[in-house]
Design a protein around this motif. Structure first.
Motif, PDB file in Angstrom:
ATOM      1  N   LYS A  15      -2.136  -1.183  -1.133  1.00  0.00           N
ATOM      2  CA  LYS A  15      -2.124  -1.300   0.333  1.00  0.00           C
ATOM      3  C   LYS A  15      -1.894  -2.761   0.758  1.00  0.00           C
ATOM      4  N   ALA A  16      -2.542  -3.698   0.067  1.00  0.00           N
ATOM      5  CA  ALA A  16      -2.346  -5.113   0.387  1.00  0.00           C
ATOM      6  C   ALA A  16      -0.911  -5.541   0.089  1.00  0.00           C
ATOM      7  N   ALA A  17      -0.385  -5.098  -1.047  1.00  0.00           N
ATOM      8  CA  ALA A  17       0.988  -5.444  -1.413  1.00  0.00           C
ATOM      9  C   ALA A  17       1.987  -4.871  -0.411  1.00  0.00           C
ATOM     10  N   ASN A  18       1.693  -3.698   0.124  1.00  0.00           N
ATOM     11  CA  ASN A  18       2.554  -3.109   1.154  1.00  0.00           C
ATOM     12  C   ASN A  18       2.648  -4.010   2.373  1.00  0.00           C
ATOM     13  N   TYR A  44      -0.540  -8.960  -6.515  1.00  0.00           N
ATOM     14  CA  TYR A  44       0.555  -9.773  -7.040  1.00  0.00           C
ATOM     15  C   TYR A  44       1.371  -8.990  -8.066  1.00  0.00           C
ATOM     16  N   HIS A  45       0.705  -8.274  -8.953  1.00  0.00           N
ATOM     17  CA  HIS A  45       1.424  -7.510  -9.975  1.00  0.00           C
ATOM     18  C   HIS A  45       2.214  -6.356  -9.358  1.00  0.00           C
ATOM     19  N   GLN A  46       1.681  -5.746  -8.296  1.00  0.00           N
ATOM     20  CA  GLN A  46       2.426  -4.698  -7.599  1.00  0.00           C
ATOM     21  C   GLN A  46       3.688  -5.274  -6.959  1.00  0.00           C
ATOM     22  N   MET A 195      -7.309  -9.883   4.462  1.00  0.00           N
ATOM     23  CA  MET A 195      -8.475 -10.041   3.597  1.00  0.00           C
ATOM     24  C   MET A 195      -8.551  -8.869   2.624  1.00  0.00           C
ATOM     25  N   VAL A 196      -8.714  -9.155   1.342  1.00  0.00           N
ATOM     26  CA  VAL A 196      -8.888  -8.099   0.349  1.00  0.00           C
ATOM     27  C   VAL A 196     -10.258  -8.251  -0.299  1.00  0.00           C
TER      28      VAL A 196
END
Length: 245
Positions: A15-18, A44-46, A195-196
């Motif tokens: 979701k954060a990478a999206n 980061y890896h996503q 924020m994660v």
């Protein structure tokens, strides 16, 4: 403040990478503020996976990291500069000349911090600032204090932060006791904050950030006042917030 509930760490990371990839796609020459630590690694890896599939292009992106340990060179395997290259930059097509981390090797704290503040200001501040949260509510290395910090500055790390970061070092004594970090005011200048957070050990900090009083005793609580802050957190991190969002 918008809260997005994720099932677990993998879901939080996707979701954060999206959100980050959408920023890059919509504005290919955007400025990203980035964070280190174990929490953002999954995102980061996503992003690396999506880059390899041709879904996102980082060639015009500029990045500014939140912080760096004082006394470590960029080449030190424990430095945040090294971390970013290993976990993210080496896997995408970003121009390394467009990546920036405070100069931890500069022993002149005032000069190092002033120079970094100018770089971030000259870039127009981040379009999106990625953050993690410490167990004591810190953001960047802005620890609980009597007042919110302003610009980039040198901080003495608390014992809880040193202990939390020791997992990345061979032994706790190896963890530097000081760091250069963007100040709270600099962070708040970002146009969007992401924020994660994951895990039960972040539950109290996440609750205080989202629903506690805005106070420098929990630096992350200032994010309640940001016009565009999104929190992506998993079941455990949101466990004390049930029924409040």
């Amino acid at each position: 403040m918008k809260i997005i509930h994720a099932k677990d760490y993998a879901d939080m990371s996707r979701k954060a990478a999206n959100i980050i990839s959408a920023q890059v796609i919509l504005k290919p020459d955007c400025v990203l503020g980035l964070a280190t630590g174990t929490t953002p690694i999954g995102a980061y890896h996503q992003l690396i996976d999506w880059y390899k599939k041709g879904d996102v292009d980082f060639s015009q992106v500029k990045t500014y990291n939140l912080d760096e340990y004082r006394g470590l060179t960029h080449e030190d395997p424990q430095s945040y500069h090294y971390f970013m290259n290993k976990e993210f930059f080496s896997g995408i097509n970003i121009d390394l000349a467009n990546t920036h981390v405070p100069d931890g090797a500069n022993p002149d704290a005032e000069a190092a911090c002033k120079a970094y503040d100018k770089m971030v200001a000259d870039a127009g501040y981040p379009d999106l600032q990625l953050l993690g949260i410490g167990r004591n509510g810190h953001i960047g290395f802005n620890e609980p204090a009597d007042a919110f910090s302003k610009g980039t500055h040198c901080v003495d790390l608390t014992e809880s932060t040193i202990e939390a970061n020791s997992r990345l070092f061979e032994k706790e004594e190896d963890v530097p006791r000081q760091a250069y970090t963007m100040g709270v005011q600099t962070i708040m200048n970002a146009r969007m904050i992401l924020m994660v957070a994951n895990g039960k050990n972040k539950a109290q900090a996440v609750h205080d950030m989202c629903f506690g009083p805005v106070a420098p005793s929990c630096p992350a609580s200032i994010l309640q006042l940001h016009a565009n802050c999104v929190v992506v957190a998993d079941d455990e991190a949101l466990s004390l917030c049930e029924g409040q969002y």
